[in-house]
Design a protein around this motif. Structure first.
Motif, short mmCIF file in Angstrom:
data_model
loop_
_atom_site.label_atom_id
_atom_site.label_comp_id
_atom_site.label_asym_id
_atom_site.label_seq_id
_atom_site.Cartn_x
_atom_site.Cartn_y
_atom_site.Cartn_z
N GLY A 71 4.82 56.09 63.76
CA GLY A 71 4.45 55.67 65.12
C GLY A 71 3.11 54.97 65.23
N LYS A 130 0.87 52.53 72.47
CA LYS A 130 0.96 53.98 72.24
C LYS A 130 -0.45 54.59 72.13
N ASP A 177 -2.03 57.33 74.58
CA ASP A 177 -2.58 58.58 74.07
C ASP A 177 -4.06 58.76 74.45
#
Lengths: 167, 317
Positions: free
Chosen positions: A53, A114, A118
């Motif tokens: 990821g 991402k 986060d």
């Protein structure tokens, strides 16, 4: 050396010379030519893929170090019929000219969005303890590891803004 | 790339044993510098000991109120940590000033400290370099190259250490935890990890054979403001041509020496009531430029003074 990882959702097993970079394993042994070899020294970002990821430069990572990892390349993002939203945004905003850097730009964008989701800060973040807001300045700073020699940066910025739900 | 064997140890003890059993073995962590140098055959390890999966990837509170950064914590992980961002903002800024998002996701704390110089003549294998081949000479001295040292250089080497992270760690008085093959461990001030080049620029740190870095320990930060600022030739994703970390009254300079340069003259001047400009002028009076890098004298004086003014260092003296 036997090495196994998950590639775009499928199990992959290779017998590798330890010198093989992840980029060369993907392109030359697994015939996935989407990830590009630009500089081969971590300076251009054309080889960017997602590992577990997170975005990395596949040219600077030895394939044998990826035992058990989940690797996603541009080929694993969508299909011709069902594009990944970031791919669709790049098309919509004409975010390329020659297209060579594009797979890396797209994988990097997905990794970057991402990171922002986060709550990771960047050098453009004035208050390191505040929530992340993806301004244009933030996007430019966070994407500085991906060069575009055609200089399609304004369109790339627009595509990312759109894909991130910011347009 | 030259052939090598690849090993993935389970723990620090076996990692150190694997390093000892093959002459020319090297630790591999993120690999963002080492793999690049192996492609260029500047590094030619006979064995790679992959330490990236050792249980050294955590950030922990220390009993003394500081933080312990495991050796293979990634640069991204450290810069994203909310404790680091709140208590050590200069460190978060320094890490985020370095490289790109992709590289920071791979690069590690210990690997960052142990990266090699980016001196253009170190990378140019057609030119002599005392780091690559001791005794060969230094093409950077008198060469057409500006990003060289103005403090602590020698007749053998004028290369700089390229890290941003280490400069902030220097100003934070970080300690480096080191394990050795005989099962012992020791702690070394970050200030004492890297060496000045002297006559042996190929020996870059005070780590001994059979030792490895297991963590960097940050003490509670000195009171006062913190900042890291970096000057470079483009807005992002470039090495420093000069950088400054300020933590309270502590000042460290980057891209000016073979190691993060703790500006002790400036610190003493500040403690004695000097203004930021006076303190930096005192520090830079000890610098020595060689023509191409003359610009660093003014750059560092101004950048340092600006940082000290921003943080208010010395205001309460």
């Amino acid at each position: 050396m036997k090495t196994s990882f998950t590639l775009n959702g499928q199990a992959a097993s290779l017998d590798l010379d330890p010198r093989t970079t992840l980029l060369d394993a993907l392109r030359e042994q697994l015939s996935l030519k989407g990830s590009k070899k630009g500089c081969d020294h971590g300076q251009c970002g054309a080889c960017t893929v997602l590992v577990n990821g997170r975005r990395i430069n596949a040219c600077l990572s030895l394939a044998v170090t990826h035992e058990g990892d989940e690797i996603t390349t541009v080929e694993g993002l969508g299909t011709s019929e069902t594009l990944h939203p970031v791919q669709a945004a790049f098309l919509e905003h004409d975010a390329f000219q020659c297209g060579y850097c594009t797979p890396g730009q797209i994988c990097s964008t997905i990794g970057m969005l991402k990171e922002a989701a986060d709550g990771w800060a960047s050098l453009a973040t004035a208050d390191l303890t505040a929530d992340t807001v993806l301004s244009d300045e933030e996007i430019r700073e966070r994407m500085s590891g991906n060069l575009c020699r055609c200089s399609a940066y304004p369109q790339i910025l627009a595509a990312i803004r759109s894909a991130g739900g910011l347009a | 790339m030259k052939p090598f064997t690849y090993e993935r140890p389970k723990d620090v003890t076996s990692a150190l044993a694997m390093m000892a059993e093959v002459p020319g073995a090297r630790f591999l962590a993120g690999g963002t510098n080492l793999v690049d140098l192996m492609k260029l055959q500047i590094e030619q390890p006979t064995q790679l000991v992959d330490v990236s999966r050792l249980p050294l990837g955590e950030i922990e509170e220390t009993p003394g109120g500081g933080l312990r950064l495991g050796a293979v914590t990634t640069n991204s992980q450290v810069a994203a940590d909310l404790r680091v961002r709140a208590r050590y903002p200069a460190l978060a800024q320094a890490i985020l000033s370095g490289a790109s998002g992709q590289l920071r996701n791979k690069a590690t704390t210990a690997g960052n400290l142990l990266q090699r110089t980016r001196c253009a003549y170190f990378y140019d294998t057609t030119k002599p370099c005392n780091k690559r081949q001791p005794g060969a000479g230094c093409a950077a001295i008198g060469g057409i190259y500006a990003n060289t040292a103005v403090f602590g250089a020698s007749e053998a080497c004028i290369a700089t250490h390229p890290s941003d992270m280490a400069v902030a760690m220097s100003a934070l008085d970080a300690q480096v935890e080191i394990a050795s093959q005989d099962g012992q461990s020791r702690s070394l001030a970050l200030e004492d990890l890297h060496r000045l080049p002297g006559e042996t620029p190929h020996i870059e740190t005070n780590l001994q054979p059979g030792e490895m870095i297991t963590a960097v320990v940050l003490p509670p930060p000195a009171p006062g403001g913190q900042i890291y600022r970096k000057a470079r030739e483009r807005a992002s994703y470039a090495f420093a041509i000069g950088s400054v970390a300020v933590v309270g009254g502590r000042v460290a300079l980057g891209a000016v020496a073979h190691k993060p340069w703790r500006a002790k003259v400036a610190e003493q001047a500040l403690a004695g009531g000097a203004s930021p400009a006076e303190a930096m002028a005192a520090e830079m009076a000890g610098a020595q430029a060689d023509g191409h890098n003359d610009f660093k004298l003014k750059l560092m004086a101004r950048l340092g003074a600006a940082c000290l003014t921003t943080t208010g260092a010395g205001d309460d003296q």
